[in-house]
Design a protein around this motif. Structure first.
Motif, PDB file in Angstrom:
ATOM      1  N   VAL A 179     -10.230  16.783   7.988  1.00  0.00           N
ATOM      2  CA  VAL A 179      -9.530  16.339   6.775  1.00  0.00           C
ATOM      3  C   VAL A 179      -9.770  14.834   6.619  1.00  0.00           C
ATOM      4  N   PRO A 180     -10.097  14.356   5.412  1.00  0.00           N
ATOM      5  CA  PRO A 180     -10.323  12.913   5.271  1.00  0.00           C
ATOM      6  C   PRO A 180      -9.044  12.095   5.487  1.00  0.00           C
ATOM      7  N   ALA A 181      -9.107  11.208   6.449  1.00  0.00           N
ATOM      8  CA  ALA A 181      -7.943  10.362   6.749  1.00  0.00           C
ATOM      9  C   ALA A 181      -7.576   9.510   5.538  1.00  0.00           C
ATOM     10  N   GLY A 182      -8.600   9.106   4.751  1.00  0.00           N
ATOM     11  CA  GLY A 182      -8.344   8.282   3.562  1.00  0.00           C
ATOM     12  C   GLY A 182      -7.405   8.997   2.596  1.00  0.00           C
ATOM     13  N   TRP A 183      -7.615  10.298   2.452  1.00  0.00           N
ATOM     14  CA  TRP A 183      -6.758  11.087   1.551  1.00  0.00           C
ATOM     15  C   TRP A 183      -5.327  11.144   2.107  1.00  0.00           C
ATOM     16  N   LEU A 184      -5.194  11.390   3.406  1.00  0.00           N
ATOM     17  CA  LEU A 184      -3.858  11.476   4.032  1.00  0.00           C
ATOM     18  C   LEU A 184      -3.101  10.164   3.833  1.00  0.00           C
ATOM     19  N   ILE A 185      -3.816   9.055   4.048  1.00  0.00           N
ATOM     20  CA  ILE A 185      -3.181   7.731   3.962  1.00  0.00           C
ATOM     21  C   ILE A 185      -2.778   7.451   2.510  1.00  0.00           C
ATOM     22  N   GLU A 186      -3.657   7.857   1.586  1.00  0.00           N
ATOM     23  CA  GLU A 186      -3.324   7.664   0.160  1.00  0.00           C
ATOM     24  C   GLU A 186      -2.077   8.477  -0.212  1.00  0.00           C
ATOM     25  N   GLN A 187      -2.013   9.722   0.268  1.00  0.00           N
ATOM     26  CA  GLN A 187      -0.848  10.571  -0.034  1.00  0.00           C
ATOM     27  C   GLN A 187       0.447   9.945   0.471  1.00  0.00           C
ATOM     28  N   CYS A 188       0.341   9.185   1.560  1.00  0.00           N
ATOM     29  CA  CYS A 188       1.536   8.545   2.129  1.00  0.00           C
ATOM     30  C   CYS A 188       1.900   7.260   1.380  1.00  0.00           C
ATOM     31  N   GLY A 189       1.130   6.939   0.339  1.00  0.00           N
ATOM     32  CA  GLY A 189       1.488   5.818  -0.520  1.00  0.00           C
ATOM     33  C   GLY A 189       0.978   4.454  -0.071  1.00  0.00           C
ATOM     34  N   PHE A 190       0.059   4.429   0.881  1.00  0.00           N
ATOM     35  CA  PHE A 190      -0.387   3.131   1.415  1.00  0.00           C
ATOM     36  C   PHE A 190      -1.562   2.515   0.645  1.00  0.00           C
ATOM     37  N   LYS A 191      -2.275   3.299  -0.125  1.00  0.00           N
ATOM     38  CA  LYS A 191      -3.506   2.785  -0.748  1.00  0.00           C
ATOM     39  C   LYS A 191      -3.214   1.546  -1.602  1.00  0.00           C
ATOM     40  N   GLY A 192      -3.960   0.483  -1.368  1.00  0.00           N
ATOM     41  CA  GLY A 192      -3.800  -0.746  -2.153  1.00  0.00           C
ATOM     42  C   GLY A 192      -2.591  -1.585  -1.772  1.00  0.00           C
TER      43      GLY A 192
END
Ligand code: EPU
Length: 334
Positions: free
Chosen positions: A268-281
């Protein structure tokens, strides 16, 4: 040869300011052998593109800057190309493309030097260096003797090799030899984003240079340039989970992206998981999560290694709570 109290900020792509008590730039294998005969506890700094420095370094720091590229005929179809450890990876890729040697074009624009490329088996867009790796020459620190490693000796895995495990800290990679195609290049162009670009330009017969240009464009759009904002590429590995766990997550997140990863396993792409958790940007002081790729942590200027590590721990904890997945850090923490 050694300089005293040097800031390592310009020598790591994260741009972390720690002090090296003593520091030397090494440009030949002989120089390196001489240093190893005096010091066993040293710290080798190559491109500084896959490390997070969290403290000052008291061991002598060696910046390995050996240069040179040599070719040797293998047969009609292949050539062996050997690059010294201090060659910049992307410049080496471009040199191979200029000479029409194929096999590493998908690895364009990866920061770092040739010497560290095998340690984490660098990979991108469907290709890893293990696919074209032929052998490497290393210096064994304990004996100060040269040793050759074949692909089997390196025991490559996903972002992994012998040099990250049993061999950690025991060898200095001096040069790496790749077996590249001289004609009938086997292009790896299945990756979605590459297909999109080829279709856009109606290019049904791309050259290795076309593929390199496309990948350079994709990376520039998605990944921050370390010259502009400190980072070390993907901070975490993409986690591999069981199919059962994946099916369970899919019930709540229908759009979860995935790659098959062997029997009953899913990556599973970690980038997607992290984005789902609201951290992106998001930004926390001078440490942050990149706005276009949540897998990349960034230093806006004066973050310390600990600031970045604290953010990484916060991300790990949240992903664990929300998805039940343990993220593994990919960057070497010093
Ligand atoms: N995604 C998100 N949000 C993000 C980032 C990604 O939803 O913030 C989703 C994307 O939409 C896509 C999927 O995750 O569906 C995969 O994204 P991407 O194609 O960008 O690749 P990745 O799995 O995040 C890996 C490598 C990169 C490599 C790319 C392309 C690892 C740890 N990272 O990233 O490697 O460039 O694939 O092959 O395997 C590096 O190691 O430093 C590195 C940059």
């Amino acid at each position: 040869m050694f300089q005293k109290n040097i800031s390592l900020k310009p020598y790591n792509t994260f741009g972390i300011d720690v002090n090296a008590e003593s520091f030397a730039v090494v440009t030949s294998q002989e120089q390196l052998k001489k240093i190893i005969s005096e010091y066993k506890e040293i710290f080798i700094l190559s491109g500084g593109s896959n490390i997070l420095l969290t403290k000052d370094i008291s061991r002598p720091v060696i910046s390995l800057c050996t240069k040179g590229i040599k070719t040797q005929e293998f047969d009609q179809d292949y050539v062996l190309v050997t690059a010294e450890a201090g060659e910049k990876w992307h410049e080496f890729v471009l040199w191979c493309i200029d000479n029409d040697y194929g096999g590493i074009e998908n690895l364009s624009l990866i920061p770092g030097n040739v010497g560290t490329s095998p340690i984490q088996n660098i990979g991108a867009y469907g290709v890893e260096i293990k696919d074209t790796f032929y052998q490497l020459k290393a210096l064994e620190i304990e004996t100060n003797a040269f040793k050759t490693f074949t692909a089997a000796d390196c025991n490559f895995g996903y972002r992994d090799s012998f040099f990250k495990r049993e061999g950690k800290g025991k060898y200095i990679i001096l040069n790496v030899t790749f077996k590249l195609t001289r004609k009938d290049h086997k292009l790896q162009k299945n990756y979605g984003a590459i297909q999109v670009e080829l279709e856009k330009t109606n290019n049904s017969d791309p050259s290795i240079k076309d593929i390199s240009d496309i990948i350079t464009g994709i990376r520039k759009a998605k990944l921050p340039d370390p010259e502009e904002i400190g980072n070390s590429g993907s901070f975490f590995k993409n986690p591999v989970i069981s199919k059962a766990h994946f099916e369970q997550l899919k019930r709540s997140y229908q759009k979860i992206p995935f790659y098959p990863a062997g029997k009953n396993l899913v990556k599973v792409p970690a980038g997607w998981l992290i984005e789902q958790c609201g951290f992106k940007g998001k930004r926390f002081g001078d440490a942050g999560v990149h706005k276009n790729q949540a897998l990349v942590l960034v230093n806006y200027g004066n973050a310390s290694g600990k600031d970045i590590l604290d953010l990484a721990q916060k991300i790990k904890k949240t992903v664990k709570e929300q998805f039940g997945i343990d993220l593994e850090i990919e960057v070497n923490i010093i």
